[in-house]
Design a protein around this motif. Sequence first.
Motif, PDB file in Angstrom:
ATOM      1  N   ASN A   1       0.802  -1.158  -0.071  1.00 55.36           N
ATOM      2  CA  ASN A   1      -0.297  -0.114   0.124  1.00 55.36           C
ATOM      3  C   ASN A   1       1.018   1.288  -0.134  1.00 55.36           C
ATOM      4  N   HIS A   2       0.972   1.804  -1.285  1.00 51.06           N
ATOM      5  CA  HIS A   2       1.945   2.981  -1.221  1.00 51.06           C
ATOM      6  C   HIS A   2       1.696   4.116  -0.368  1.00 51.06           C
TER       7      HIS A   2
ATOM      8  N   ALA B   1       9.886   8.981  -7.158  1.00 45.17           N
ATOM      9  CA  ALA B   1      10.377   7.747  -6.493  1.00 45.17           C
ATOM     10  C   ALA B   1      10.804   6.877  -7.349  1.00 45.17           C
ATOM     11  N   MET B   2      10.458   6.736  -8.775  1.00 46.69           N
ATOM     12  CA  MET B   2      10.965   6.057  -9.747  1.00 46.69           C
ATOM     13  C   MET B   2      12.479   5.955  -9.995  1.00 46.69           C
ATOM     14  N   GLY B   3      13.208   6.757  -9.723  1.00 49.54           N
ATOM     15  CA  GLY B   3      14.716   6.522  -9.996  1.00 49.54           C
ATOM     16  C   GLY B   3      15.140   5.941  -8.757  1.00 49.54           C
ATOM     17  N   ASN B   4      14.796   6.207  -7.613  1.00 53.61           N
ATOM     18  CA  ASN B   4      15.197   5.380  -6.265  1.00 53.61           C
ATOM     19  C   ASN B   4      14.909   3.864  -6.646  1.00 53.61           C
ATOM     20  N   CYS B   5      13.745   3.538  -7.041  1.00 50.12           N
ATOM     21  CA  CYS B   5      13.449   2.084  -7.111  1.00 50.12           C
ATOM     22  C   CYS B   5      14.162   1.483  -8.241  1.00 50.12           C
ATOM     23  N   LEU B   6      14.729   2.187  -8.924  1.00 48.85           N
ATOM     24  CA  LEU B   6      15.439   1.793 -10.195  1.00 48.85           C
ATOM     25  C   LEU B   6      16.665   1.108  -9.752  1.00 48.85           C
TER      26      LEU B   6
ATOM     27  N   LYS C   1       8.940  13.738 -13.872  1.00 47.02           N
ATOM     28  CA  LYS C   1      10.405  14.046 -13.369  1.00 47.02           C
ATOM     29  C   LYS C   1      10.990  12.957 -12.378  1.00 47.02           C
ATOM     30  N   THR C   2      12.262  12.605 -12.563  1.00 46.69           N
ATOM     31  CA  THR C   2      13.018  11.712 -11.523  1.00 46.69           C
ATOM     32  C   THR C   2      14.339  11.941 -11.798  1.00 46.69           C
ATOM     33  N   GLN C   3      15.202  11.426 -10.681  1.00 47.87           N
ATOM     34  CA  GLN C   3      16.636  11.425 -11.048  1.00 47.87           C
ATOM     35  C   GLN C   3      16.994   9.915 -10.925  1.00 47.87           C
TER      36      GLN C   3
END
Length: 319
Positions: A187-188, A213-218, A237-239
């Motif tokens: 559950n996010h 959060a996508m960049g960290n998950c990667l 946008k992500t890093q």
Amino acid sequence: MYAMILDENRAFCWTQIADPVRKTDEVLIRVKAAAVNRADLMQKDGCYASPPGWPPWCGLEVSGVVEEAPETSGFKPGDSVCALLGGGGYSEKVCAPAGMVLPAPEGLSFEEAASLPEVWATIYLNLELEAGGLKKTDVFFVQAGASGVGLAAIQFAKTCGAKVITTVGSAEKEEIVRRFGADIVLNHRRDDVQKRLAENPVDVALDCVGGEAMGNCLQNMAFGGRWIMIATLGGSKTQIDLETVWRKRIRLIGSTLRSRTPEEKSRILSALQTRLWPLFNERKLKSLIHGVFPVHDVEKAHQVLRRRENAGKVVLKFS
């Protein structure tokens, strides 16, 4: 015929227009139901137009009854079918290339059949063709697991024997995705998604959320992992730590179905009919319908998706 077109203010308007004229390689379908997709919301908002050659109003998947068909198509008048479209499904009649039309799986309602082509073509395209398939040893991560695409992805991954991790936003949706086979449900709003992915390195991800959060998950992907982006509902946008990308040989893949050619889509649908339609006939795969709305209540149907209330598909019903 009538169609639910968009007027000059981008408001829905039930309008009488000319019937479609069937080309020699097309099937003419009287529409019984049309599923609602997030692409429809984007089209209504003016930021996702139909590809050239398709009607300029919404609707990417329909079900109905064949009125006319090429002799070589395998379809005949009266057959129950579903079809993948580039646009124009919110109408009483549509024409589609014969290769983009499928027989409706046995025993399914028109509403259920309408919910299949776009979702399952998306799943097959991305998990089989873009990702190169799933193995029993793979960990598969899908965002928004209670969406139409999410539930289909969970079922497809389980047919391959993969371990499935998914995200949802409510306790009710947690129970639904578990029922469809998810192994780890996050559950996010409550769980630390990045931490759980670090504990279960992901081989293949299907992401419609993106965002910061996508960049960290990667970074938590397994060696050789494939992260497939199909939308950015959480932001564009992500890093990304590029060193992680090359050291782990991670592939970040952007993918859309709608912009592909009719020939590409036909090949995908042919594979669906061969590989997955028998599983629908045997009830080993299923579609969850969140709600069915009369076509005149299309705005209410769209609002369900905009508020992200749905678990499964929202469908418009034609009289």
